[in-house]
Design an enzyme around this catalytic site. Structure first.
Site, short mmCIF file in Angstrom:
data_model
loop_
_atom_site.label_atom_id
_atom_site.label_comp_id
_atom_site.label_asym_id
_atom_site.label_seq_id
_atom_site.Cartn_x
_atom_site.Cartn_y
_atom_site.Cartn_z
CE1 TYR A 84 -3.40 -2.81 0.47
CE2 TYR A 84 -2.22 -3.36 2.49
CZ TYR A 84 -3.16 -3.67 1.52
OH TYR A 84 -3.86 -4.84 1.62
CG ASP A 111 -12.41 -14.18 4.83
OD1 ASP A 111 -11.57 -14.77 5.53
OD2 ASP A 111 -12.12 -13.29 4.00
CE LYS A 131 -4.57 -11.13 7.87
NZ LYS A 131 -5.79 -10.73 7.18
CE1 TYR A 191 -8.31 -6.05 2.07
CE2 TYR A 191 -7.96 -7.95 3.48
CZ TYR A 191 -7.52 -7.10 2.49
OH TYR A 191 -6.30 -7.33 1.89
C1 LIG Z 1 -5.97 -10.66 5.62
C2 LIG Z 1 -7.28 -11.16 5.15
C3 LIG Z 1 -7.42 -11.78 3.89
C4 LIG Z 1 -6.28 -11.91 2.92
O1 LIG Z 1 -5.27 -12.73 3.38
P1 LIG Z 1 -3.79 -12.59 2.73
O2 LIG Z 1 -3.04 -13.73 3.34
O3 LIG Z 1 -3.28 -11.25 3.16
O4 LIG Z 1 -3.94 -12.71 1.26
C5 LIG Z 1 -8.68 -12.25 3.53
N1 LIG Z 1 -9.73 -12.13 4.36
C6 LIG Z 1 -9.63 -11.54 5.58
C7 LIG Z 1 -10.84 -11.46 6.45
C8 LIG Z 1 -8.41 -11.02 6.00
O5 LIG Z 1 -8.33 -10.40 7.18
#
Ligand SMILES: *Cc1c(COP(=O)(O)O)cnc(C)c1O
Length: 416
Positions: A14, A242, A271, A142
Site C-alpha cells: 500500500y 471468511d 493468518k 475485506y
Molecule cells: C488478511 C485477510 C485476507 C487476505 O489474506 P492474505 O493472506 O493477506 O492474502 C482475507 N480475508 C480476511 C478477512 C483477511 O483479514
C-alpha cells in the site's frame, strides 16, 4: 544500517515505490516483540498483521520448519501427497466445524478466498444452476487483494479504483447492530431484499463473521449470522465465512461464527494458522459442496507446501497446548479497562473491544512521520490507517505490555 537499496528497489504494501513512507529494519523477533537492527525491542501491538497469535518465532514452529526443510521442502501436489499435508488435515478435523472437512490448501488468504468463490460457482454450475455465478457481500467487508477477493470487499474502500475491471457483485448494508447491543430485525432487511431480488443469479454470500476487519474494525450482532444462514439455506445460496482474521481464538472463540452457533458451507482460514511464520491458508468445504465438483479448477505451484503444512501442524499443537481462551479473556478485560478513558479524547469517535482486538475509531490518524516517532518513543509497534488506531496483540502479551500498547494508542489519538 543504510536502507538505500530498500528505497531504490523494493515496493512495500500500500505504498509508493518512489516516495515510500518510513520503514524500520527488523532483524529478529521473539514472544510479543520485534527486534530492530539497532537492537531496539518493539512490542508488536498488531501481531505482524494479525498472524503471530502465539508470539513470534515460537521455537516449536521454527523447529518444525527446519526439520521439514532438511527432508522435503517442497514437491508438487498434483500426483503427490506427503505427511505434513495429511497431519495438518488430521488436526483440522479436530478443530473445524463438523462437516467442513474437504480442505484445499491455498498459498495465501486472498487465494483461499478466490478458491472459496470458485468452489461456490463450480458447485452451482455442477448442480445445474448455470446462472448462479455472482456473489453477495457486505459493505465494509475485506477479503483480500486479488481481483476476485477485491470484487467482494467494500466497494467504497481502498479498491474502488479497480471497480471497472472487477466482476460486479452485490452489496448489502453493513450490519449496524453492535455485537453486544440489542438486535433489531431491520438490520437484516438490506441483505434479505438483496437475496430476494437476485437469488437466481447468486452462487454464494461471503462475510467475515462477527468482526469486519481491515475495512471497518466493526463487531456486529450474532443474530445477523443466524438470519443469514437461514436465508441462504431457504434460497439454495451457499454461505461462505471468511475466518482468516477471526480464526484461532482472536475474538475469544476458536472461530467467531461460534458466537452465532451457525456453520457455513465453505470457510476460509489463514493468518494465525502458521503462528506468523510462513504463508498458508485453507478453503474448507462441506461434502455437499465438494461432491458435485468433478475437478476443482485451481492448482498453485506451491500448493500444500510441506514447510507451511509442518509449521501449521506445530502451530495448531501450540494452540492446543495452552489455555489461549483465558489469555484472550485477560487481554479483552485489560483492553476494555485501559481504552475506556480514550472515549473522552476529542479525536475519538468510538472505542470497540472484543477478544484480543481493540480499536479506536478516530476522526484523523497522525501522519506517517509522527506515527514513526511515537512508535519509537513508546516502543510499541502500531500501524494506524484510515480512521483506525487498533491493536491485535499476540496472546502472550503480558499485562505490562498491554498497558503500554493502550497508552501508545492514546498518544497516537491525541497526536492530531
Ligand atoms: C488478511 C485477510 C485476507 C487476505 O489474506 P492474505 O493472506 O493477506 O492474502 C482475507 N480475508 C480476511 C478477512 C483477511 O483479514
Amino acid at each position: 544500517m543504510d536502507y538505500a537499496t530498500d528505497r531504490a528497489n523494493i515496493w512495500h504494501p500500500y505504498a509508493s515505490a518512489v516516495t515510500p513512507p518510513p520503514v524500520l529494519g527488523a532483524s529478529a523477533s521473539d514472544g510479543a516483540c520485534i527486534v530492530l537492527d539497532d537492537g531496539t525491542r518493539l512490542i508488536d501491538g498488531i501481531s505482524s498483521w494479525w498472524c503471530a497469535a502465539h508470539g513470534h518465532s515460537s521455537p516449536a514452529v521454527v523447529q518444525a520448519i527446519q526439520s521439514q526443510a532438511s527432508k522435503l521442502p517442497h514437491v508438487m501436489f498434483a500426483g503427490f501427497t506427503h505427511k505434513p499435508a495429511m497431519e495438518l488435515a488430521e488436526r483440522l478435523n479436530q478443530l473445524m466445524p463438523s462437516g467442513l472437512n474437504r480442505y484445499f490448501y491455498a498459498d495465501s488468504g486472498s487465494i483461499a478466498v478466490e478458491c472459496a468463490l470458485k468452489m461456490a460457482i463450480q458447485y452451482q454450475s455442477a448442480v445445474g444452476h448455470l446462472h448462479r455465478c455472482r456473489i453477495a457481500a457486505l459493505k465494509g467487508g475485506y477479503h483480500g487483494d486479488t481481483l476476485g477477493a477485491m470484487s467482494v470487499s467494500d466497494p467504497g474502500g481502498m479498491h474502488r479504483i479497480f471497480r471497472g475491471v472487477l466482476p460486479e457483485q452485490f452489496f448489502a448494508e453493513r450490519p449496524a447492530c453492535r455485537f453486544d447491543g440489542d438486535w433489531a430485525d431491520a438490520d437484516f432487511a438490506s441483505m434479505e431484499s438483496l437475496l430476494d431480488r437476485h437469488s437466481d443469479e447468486l452462487a454464494a454470500v461471503i462475510v467475515e463473521p462477527i468482526f469486519q476487519g481491515a475495512n471497518a474494525m466493526w463487531f456486529y450482532h450474532p443474530e445477523y449470522l443466524r438470519k443469514l444462514r437461514a436465508a441462504c439455506t431457504e434460497r439454495g445460496i451457499l454461505l461462505i465465512f471468511d475466518e482468516i482474521a477471526t480464526g484461532f481464538g482472536r475474538t475469544g472463540r476458536l472461530f467467531a461464527s461460534e458466537y452465532a452457533g451457525v456453520q457455513p458451507d465453505i470457510m476460509t482460514i489463514g493468518k494465525a494458522l502458521t503462528a506468523g511464520t510462513i504463508s498458508l491458508a485453507v478453503a474448507a468445504a462441506s461434502d455437499r459442496v465438494a461432491a458435485p465438483i468433478q475437478a476443482f479448477l485451481h492448482g498453485p505451484t506451491f500448493m500444500a507446501n510441506p514447510l507451511a503444512c509442518a509449521a501449521a501442524c506445530a502451530s495448531l499443537d501450540l494452540l492446543s497446548s495452552y489455555d489461549w481462551k483465558s489469555e484472550v479473556n485477560r487481554i479483552e478485560s485489560r483492553l476494555k479497562a485501559n481504552l475506556a478513558s480514550c472515549r473522552t479524547c476529542a479525536n475519538v469517535r468510538d472505542v470497540r473491544v472484543l477478544g484480543a482486538i481493540g480499536a479506536l475509531e478516530v476522526d484523523r490518524i497522525p501522519d506517517p512521520e509522527t506515527t514513526r516517532k511515537i512508535v519509537l518513543e513508546t516502543g510499541v509497534w502500531l500501524r494506524p490507517y484510515d480512521h483506525f488506531i487498533y491493536t491485535m496483540p499476540p496472546f502472550v502479551t503480558d499485562d505490562a505490555a498491554l498497558d503500554r500498547i493502550a497508552s501508545a494508542m492514546r498518544i497516537l489519538a491525541d497526536a492530531v
